[in-house]
Design a protein around this motif. Structure first.
Motif, PDB file in Angstrom:
ATOM      1  N   ASP A 154       0.843  -1.202   0.000  1.00  0.00           N
ATOM      2  CA  ASP A 154       0.000   0.000   0.000  1.00  0.00           C
ATOM      3  C   ASP A 154       0.879   1.252   0.000  1.00  0.00           C
ATOM      4  OD1 ASP A 154      -1.866   1.974   0.306  1.00  0.00           O
ATOM      5  OD2 ASP A 154      -2.973   0.959   1.910  1.00  0.00           O
ATOM      6  N   GLU A 185       0.236   4.172   0.675  1.00  0.00           N
ATOM      7  CA  GLU A 185      -0.069   5.085   1.775  1.00  0.00           C
ATOM      8  C   GLU A 185       0.629   4.681   3.070  1.00  0.00           C
ATOM      9  OE1 GLU A 185      -4.223   5.438   2.253  1.00  0.00           O
ATOM     10  OE2 GLU A 185      -4.605   6.180   0.208  1.00  0.00           O
ATOM     11  N   HIS A 186       1.102   3.444   3.133  1.00  0.00           N
ATOM     12  CA  HIS A 186       1.724   2.973   4.370  1.00  0.00           C
ATOM     13  C   HIS A 186       3.147   2.459   4.159  1.00  0.00           C
ATOM     14  CE1 HIS A 186      -2.671   2.580   5.063  1.00  0.00           C
ATOM     15  NE2 HIS A 186      -2.350   3.046   6.278  1.00  0.00           N
ATOM     16  N   ALA A 227       5.192   3.513  -2.346  1.00  0.00           N
ATOM     17  CA  ALA A 227       4.814   4.843  -2.828  1.00  0.00           C
ATOM     18  C   ALA A 227       5.758   5.323  -3.923  1.00  0.00           C
ATOM     19  CB  ALA A 227       4.809   5.826  -1.658  1.00  0.00           C
ATOM     20  N   SER A 275       3.113   3.331  -7.228  1.00  0.00           N
ATOM     21  CA  SER A 275       1.943   4.222  -7.203  1.00  0.00           C
ATOM     22  C   SER A 275       1.190   4.223  -8.524  1.00  0.00           C
ATOM     23  CB  SER A 275       2.388   5.655  -6.863  1.00  0.00           C
ATOM     24  OG  SER A 275       2.947   5.688  -5.562  1.00  0.00           O
TER      25      SER A 275
END
Length: 282
Positions: A152, A154-155, A160, A164
């Motif tokens: 993820d 976001e974590h 990221a 992404s």
């Protein structure tokens, strides 16, 4: 006027006169390219020697079929079926095959029983493992890549940075995932799930017959040995005729023979009839 003596039938005549003789030995033709070799109802019954030789031959053939099927799965589905499992199952199959061949060669009822037990366990575990691999593939590809650990953006900073643009569309490839610690399966391994699932099913079907066919002949051999070994010594078994009715025509006949001259209704004719006893009791 005295009756003429019946002609002596040469069981090798058809094999020597076959067009397959230029490719195979007459022993190979006699064993594999005659109806007698593949008809389980040959004559009143198969001899003990024929059953044990059939079992040893089948074990060798089915072992190589199994090995080739495992190699094919290992090549086609390397991600889902690591090579270590291919080696593992081939080694287990080799060990089981050796026990079966040794038991048949030594005419050991105990060894044949051990082989049957190992064969049943091997078949059950291998089919279960094959289905588990197939199920794992289907389940893994139904889950979104972003749902996997460390995937993820976001974590996770690595996700990221590198994932992404693809993670939310489930389109991240192996080279992109390798830059992170994301545990999701690559897109290329999930793009043809239906094809791979069919491949696993075909592999399971082939493997099933490589287990079942030798197990059948092993059971038949066990029953015959339990019935006959208490009254027949090894020398008598060695001299026993392997093919009770060796006069069957070749499966692939290249020239016309003397079938018209054969009285197929005569049970004493060594070349017929098909079931050896003309449908009469032995």
């Amino acid at each position: 006027m005295a009756d003429a003596a019946p002609p002596v039938y040469d069981e090798w005549a058809d094999a020597d006169g076959s067009c397959w003789r230029c490719i195979f030995s007459r022993e190979f033709i006699h064993r594999f390219l005659t109806l007698d070799a593949w008809n389980p109802r040959t004559g009143p019954r198969w001899s003990l020697n024929k059953i044990r030789n059939q079992l040893m031959t089948d074990l060798c053939i089915n072992f190589w079929i199994f090995v080739l099927s495992q190699i094919a799965v290992g090549i086609e589905a390397t991600y889902w079926r690591p090579i270590k499992w291919v080696i593992y199952w081939c080694v287990v199959c080799a060990g089981t095959t050796v026990v079966g061949i040794w038991g048949a060669y030594r005419r050991s009822t105990g060894a044949v029983i051990v082989f049957l037990t190992l064969q049943i366990l091997f078949a059950s575990l291998n089919l279960a493992h094959n289905n588990q691999m197939r199920g794992e593939m289907v389940r893994s590809c139904k889950v979104a890549q972003v749902s996997y650990m460390y995937c993820d953006p976001e974590h996770n900073s690595l996700a990221a940075t590198y994932l992404s643009d693809c993670i939310y569309e489930d389109s991240c490839e192996q080279d992109e995932l390798d830059k992170t610690n994301c545990k999701a399966p690559p897109h290329e391994h999930c793009s043809e799930v239906s094809t791979m699932e069919a491949f696993f099913w075909v592999n399971a079907l082939i493997n099933f017959f490589t287990y079942a066919e030798p197990a059948w002949f092993a059971l038949l051999l066990l029953l015959r040995m339990e019935k006959d070994l208490d009254r027949i010594n090894n020398s008598d078994i060695d001299d026993e005729e392997e093919s009770p009715n060796p006069g069957f025509p070749l499966i692939f006949k290249c020239q016309e023979g003397d079938e018209d001259a054969v009285d197929k209704s005569d049970p004493d004719d060594p070349r017929g009839p098909l079931l050896g006893d003309g449908g009469k009791a032995a």
